[in-house]
Design a protein around this motif. Structure first.
Motif, PDB file in Angstrom:
ATOM      1  N   GLY A 445     -40.758 -47.085  15.156  1.00  0.00           N
ATOM      2  CA  GLY A 445     -40.930 -45.683  15.536  1.00  0.00           C
ATOM      3  C   GLY A 445     -39.920 -44.796  14.849  1.00  0.00           C
ATOM      4  O   GLY A 445     -38.973 -45.259  14.203  1.00  0.00           O
ATOM      5  N   ASP A 446     -40.132 -43.488  14.988  1.00  0.00           N
ATOM      6  CA  ASP A 446     -39.189 -42.517  14.425  1.00  0.00           C
ATOM      7  C   ASP A 446     -38.482 -41.736  15.529  1.00  0.00           C
ATOM      8  O   ASP A 446     -37.956 -40.650  15.287  1.00  0.00           O
ATOM      9  N   ASN A 447     -38.475 -42.291  16.747  1.00  0.00           N
ATOM     10  CA  ASN A 447     -37.829 -41.630  17.882  1.00  0.00           C
ATOM     11  C   ASN A 447     -36.668 -42.444  18.425  1.00  0.00           C
ATOM     12  O   ASN A 447     -36.291 -42.317  19.592  1.00  0.00           O
ATOM     13  N   GLY A 448     -36.082 -43.313  17.583  1.00  0.00           N
ATOM     14  CA  GLY A 448     -34.945 -44.098  18.032  1.00  0.00           C
ATOM     15  C   GLY A 448     -33.688 -43.262  18.150  1.00  0.00           C
ATOM     16  O   GLY A 448     -33.485 -42.282  17.425  1.00  0.00           O
ATOM     17  N   ALA A 449     -32.818 -43.637  19.084  1.00  0.00           N
ATOM     18  CA  ALA A 449     -31.564 -42.921  19.314  1.00  0.00           C
ATOM     19  C   ALA A 449     -30.416 -43.917  19.329  1.00  0.00           C
ATOM     20  O   ALA A 449     -30.549 -45.022  19.879  1.00  0.00           O
ATOM     21  N   PRO A 450     -29.271 -43.557  18.751  1.00  0.00           N
ATOM     22  CA  PRO A 450     -28.116 -44.460  18.785  1.00  0.00           C
ATOM     23  C   PRO A 450     -27.581 -44.596  20.201  1.00  0.00           C
ATOM     24  O   PRO A 450     -27.645 -43.661  21.010  1.00  0.00           O
TER      25      PRO A 450
END
Length: 554
Positions: A445-450
């Motif tokens: 996905g392109d909605n990952g968060a650190p």
């Protein structure tokens, strides 16, 4: 059709006497200092034997002398030169190709000796039935080793190799030479089945040294596979067609397959049931290990799940992949990905070392990198998209950088754009030519968060870098994808409670379903509602001790 040895530098050996004693003396005198030099000398010897007129029994005896020294070189090459990184160096690429050629050349010698019997049905003077079986096993084994050489280095097998292997086995099956008297597979039959199953298991998607691990496992279960000419009336899901005219391991048996007298049906039902049964037994019992033992069990379980999926028909792709030519910026590794998603700065100044991380790093050796929380900026390289599908991309890289492996986490976006970084997993890799690598990437996905995460334990646990992917919902408001977490390999265990830090907020979560585990990271689903109850109970987990368990440890 005669199979010839690849021409060796220097040509045939002058004055060589083609007999078993001379062959053994020549091979015993190899220096053993440089595998390339030894293999080139072997290739010259094979070419010399090919040009000499000797009887079949003598030729078989000469070929058998290659087995021990060639096995020793094969172990050395795989241990020291194969699989640590992709693409391979120029030396390693040439070395693995040469090794495969020599194995195929030994097979060609056995095939030449068997040619009168296989092609014309003529008896071979001076060769008993048992010697014929030995030659048949030697030819099949050598071709199988050539396949393993290619797969272990993420390269395609030599052209026509599958045709040769199928032709030999078809002859053996037709005359009952692939079975013992009780109907079980003999050595030649097991080696052949093992190669076909390994070929169906998508060897380009196996992790470092995964080919050797799966081969060892298949030695235990390949006897459960059946081969015949008539498909069962039910359960076509596990049936494959073997056709000597097709230069590949097998194809799924579908309604529109045209079967002929030359085709055989491979039934994987029994072996898939064995894998499923053992997987179910292992889920609760084996993942409670700690340290290196837990990491080994996790990797074994992941490989088992993958094998069971490949030995049955997979749904046909409903949408065609779209060819494209776009340049990407790409970075590799969990720490680098987290750095980028955090605005090009470290997620948190912590050390990613704990009981599980230390064990995993020790086991990975040179394969894994220390997954620190990001002590230096991510390295960006330029890749190219070759095509894309519903859930991933096929990418190409040209260059000498050597840190791409199956099972790595990557992040990418169009070159020069300000789009969000997409995150994915390298699912397969293929070294197509010198310094040119193709990989398949599955997109998370392109909605990952650190994020950072730490285990809720009775003692102290160090926080580690992670990536968080929120749950998504369908248009009707129902959940379509669970909340997931990517963290260092070895962190996950069933129902493990964890503290998750997102930005400045802390959340209590519990690990649920494991989706993917590799030598670099675990990707698993998490749940927030169950977490308080799990923490309140905090059951102690006993390590599994079952010394009588015969199941092979990968």
């Amino acid at each position: 059709m005669k199979n010839t040895v690849v021409a060796a530098a220097g040509g045939p050996l002058p004055g060589f006497v083609p007999d078993p004693a001379s062959t053994e003396a020549f091979l015993s005198a190899l220096p053993g200092l440089n595998p390339t030099d030894d293999l080139e000398r072997m290739q010259r010897l094979l070419q010399t034997l090919e040009t000499q007129k000797v009887d079949s029994a003598t030729r078989v005896a000469c070929m058998e002398r290659f087995e021990a020294p060639l096995d020793a070189i094969t172990r050395q090459v795989r241990k020291q030169h194969v699989g640590l990184a992709l693409p391979l160096s120029e030396y390693e690429l040439a070395l693995t190709q040469l090794l495969a050629q020599v194995h195929a050349g030994v097979a060609a010698g056995f095939e030449t000796a068997l040619q009168p019997l296989i092609e014309d049905g003529r008896e071979i003077p001076g060769m008993s039935r048992q010697r014929g079986l030995d030659a048949l096993r030697g030819a099949i084994r050598s071709l199988a080793e050539a396949l393993n050489c290619a797969w272990s280095s993420y390269q395609g097998p030599l052209p026509g190799l599958w045709n040769r292997l199928h032709r030999l086995h078809h002859f053996a099956w037709k005359h009952g030479l692939n079975q013992e008297r009780d109907g079980s597979l003999n050595a030649a039959g097991r080696i052949y089945v093992r190669s076909v199953l390994l070929g169906l298991a998508d060897p380009f998607a196996l992790p470092y040294r995964g080919v050797d691990k799966v081969s060892d496992f298949l030695d235990k279960v390949s006897g459960g596979v059946t081969i015949g000419t008539e498909p069962p009336e039910t359960d076509h899901q596990h049936l494959f067609v073997i056709d000597p005219a097709i230069d590949q391991p097998a194809i799924p048996l579908l309604r529109n397959n045209l079967l002929s007298r030359e085709t055989l049906i491979l039934d994987t039902t029994t072996v898939v049931k064995q894998v499923h049964k053992r997987t179910q037994q292992s889920v609760g019992a084996t993942l409670v290990q700690k340290g290196v033992a837990r990491f080994s069990e996790m990797e074994r379980l992941a490989i088992l799940r993958m094998l069971a999926g490949h030995w049955r028909h997979r749904p046909l792709r409903t949408k065609q992949r779209q060819e494209t030519q776009r340049d990407l910026e790409l970075t590799i590794g969990l720490s680098a990905v987290a750095w980028l998603l955090n605005g090009n700065k470290p997620v948190r100044d912590v050390q990613n070392i704990s009981d599980f991380a230390t064990a995993a790093t020790m086991l990975r050796g040179t394969f894994g990198q220390q997954l620190t929380a990001g002590s230096e900026p991510a390295r960006i390289r330029h890749w190219q998209v070759l095509d894309s599908g519903d859930h991933g991309l096929r990418l190409c890289y040209t260059g000498e950088e050597r840190d791409t492996r199956v099972g790595e986490l990557v992040a990418w976006r169009l070159q020069g754009s300000d789009y969000p970084w997409s995150v994915g997993i390298v699912r397969w890799a293929r070294d197509v030519e010198q310094n040119r690598l193709e990989v398949g990437v599955f997109e998370l996905g392109d909605n990952g968060a650190p994020a950072t995460v730490k285990l809720v334990t009775e003692g102290e646990s160090e926080p580690v870098t992670a990536l968080h992917f929120p749950a998504t919902c369908a248009e009707d408001g129902s959940a379509s994808s669970a909340e997931t977490l990517v963290a260092a390999s070895g962190l996950y265990s069933p129902h493990a409670a964890m503290w998750l830090k997102l930005a400045t907020e802390d959340h209590l979560i519990v690990a649920t379903n494991l989706r993917v585990t590799t030598r670099s990271f675990d990707w698993f689903e998490v749940d927030r509602e169950q977490a308080p109850d799990i923490v309140a109970r905090q059951p102690r987990r006993a390590d599994r001790t079952d010394p009588e368990d015969p199941w092979p440890v990968f």
